[in-house]
Design an enzyme around this catalytic site. Sequence first.
Site, PDB file in Angstrom:
ATOM      1  N   PHE A 120      58.194  88.112  63.518  1.00  0.00           N
ATOM      2  CA  PHE A 120      58.805  87.771  62.240  1.00  0.00           C
ATOM      3  C   PHE A 120      58.756  86.282  61.927  1.00  0.00           C
ATOM      4  O   PHE A 120      58.837  85.869  60.774  1.00  0.00           O
ATOM      5  CB  PHE A 120      60.257  88.275  62.197  1.00  0.00           C
ATOM      6  CG  PHE A 120      61.259  87.410  62.912  1.00  0.00           C
ATOM      7  CD1 PHE A 120      62.008  86.463  62.222  1.00  0.00           C
ATOM      8  CD2 PHE A 120      61.485  87.555  64.283  1.00  0.00           C
ATOM      9  CE1 PHE A 120      62.947  85.675  62.876  1.00  0.00           C
ATOM     10  CE2 PHE A 120      62.414  86.778  64.934  1.00  0.00           C
ATOM     11  CZ  PHE A 120      63.147  85.833  64.226  1.00  0.00           C
ATOM     12  N   LYS A 121      58.596  85.458  62.961  1.00  0.00           N
ATOM     13  CA  LYS A 121      58.562  84.012  62.737  1.00  0.00           C
ATOM     14  C   LYS A 121      57.404  83.594  61.829  1.00  0.00           C
ATOM     15  O   LYS A 121      57.463  82.553  61.181  1.00  0.00           O
ATOM     16  CB  LYS A 121      58.453  83.276  64.069  1.00  0.00           C
ATOM     17  CG  LYS A 121      59.506  83.652  65.116  1.00  0.00           C
ATOM     18  CD  LYS A 121      60.884  83.176  64.733  1.00  0.00           C
ATOM     19  CE  LYS A 121      61.935  83.589  65.738  1.00  0.00           C
ATOM     20  NZ  LYS A 121      61.896  82.858  66.990  1.00  0.00           N
TER      21      LYS A 121
END
Length: 485
Positions: A120-121
């Site tokens: 998700f980063k």
Amino acid sequence: MKYLSTRGEPTLRGFSDILLEGLAPDGGLYLPDHYPQIDAATLARWRGLSYADLAFEILSLFIDDIPAEDLRAIVRKTYTREVFGSDAITPLKPLVDRAGAASGAGVALLALSNGPTLAFKDVAMQLLGHLFEYELARRGEVLNILGATSGDTGSAAEYAMRGKRGVAVFMLSPHGRMSPFQQAQMFSLADANIHNLAIDGVFDDCQDIVKTVSGDLDFKRAHRIGTVNSINWARLLAQVVYYFAGWFQVTRATRSSDQPVSFAVPSGNFGNVCAGHVARMMGLPIEQLVVATNENDVLDEFFRTGRYRVRGAADTHETSSPSMDISKASNFERFVFDLLGRDGARTAALFGAGLARDGGFELKPAEFARVREFGFASGRSTHADRIATIRATHAHYGVTIDPHTADGLKVAREHLDPAVPMLVLETALPIKFAATIREALGREPERPPGFEGIEALPKRVLRMPADAAGVKRHIAEHAVGAPGR
């Protein structure tokens, strides 16, 4: 829009300044001086926008020192099908069983892990890379990025910054505490502007070094030090967008214009869920923000008791959801600042001298009573819970999830309301944690194309003791802009 420090430093700053700075000079974290308010008419206007155009609308509320046409071009260059695999960028994944029935109480995953490093980063880091390059070119300056990672921030930052002009990355990670896939993603990069430092210690030791170096204002200014950790407001701001995107996908599916939604967020450093807090403060109809921890349950303890008790390295457990093996949640200060009515002096007392002296703090009863007003709930997951959740999710829905998402799903089920859809934020693809998937399912997780044999690639990493002075020496010798470089 101006930005202030959580610890009361009186100077207000513009977005472009804090983009390159990271921590405030007083050691606090930056927040906007107010949260823009979103009404029903604005939500209706945004409903049909693409992800990139939604990002532009939200970011432009907080960024007024980058020309609108430039900001729009940056977000449209960032959020593309080519980079994230779908037009939705963060698509909704309802849990539907093999007979075609949806998961009870409307539980779904918000898929955030389709970017270049499968975590998700990437959603925020890809934007940050373009923002850095734009602002540095506009100023004719360079930037040396110092970051700490427990697994996913490092690879996302390095993939976003590799080859960027005027930028070098110095990424600290806890030696031996990331999965082999995570290590390979970072350490196999051969780009000259990428520097991997494996620190003898845990993530909190790495994070402390970043804060120590960033707190040395003379060194920070001399070597143009910036951050990509979620202490950088720009990264957290980018994450606010997918809470809106998730809500729009739910309300389109339910054909409701005001349906409240809850989010369950696997949490270690509090950045991901803090973005949800910002979205809720803006007026997005969020019922609950459910903080899911693993055995390192500092945040769960706080939301149950009002006591924030930091653990040392010896008491930070090494778990099968390693990106959450954190016992000092940096972004938590932003929420406490809001909880305390934006009292910078009180926040500084708790997170500055108080934290250093006592290793934690306990809120007054009246202060803790306000926590529920902000919609927070919490829970804890263990290794046994993760294995059971991964097995059950695969058996019932044919979906394989990573151990961090399993923590989120397990805790989400403890806070369900039949009238309120629950979105669990997916944090990474299962291939990043193959050993746990093998234990749970007895087979290898699916490996996306392009990642075959990554663990066998040559590695480029320097092991170092947990010593801020040594890290500063390394930066001084290798920084972009240093003599001879």
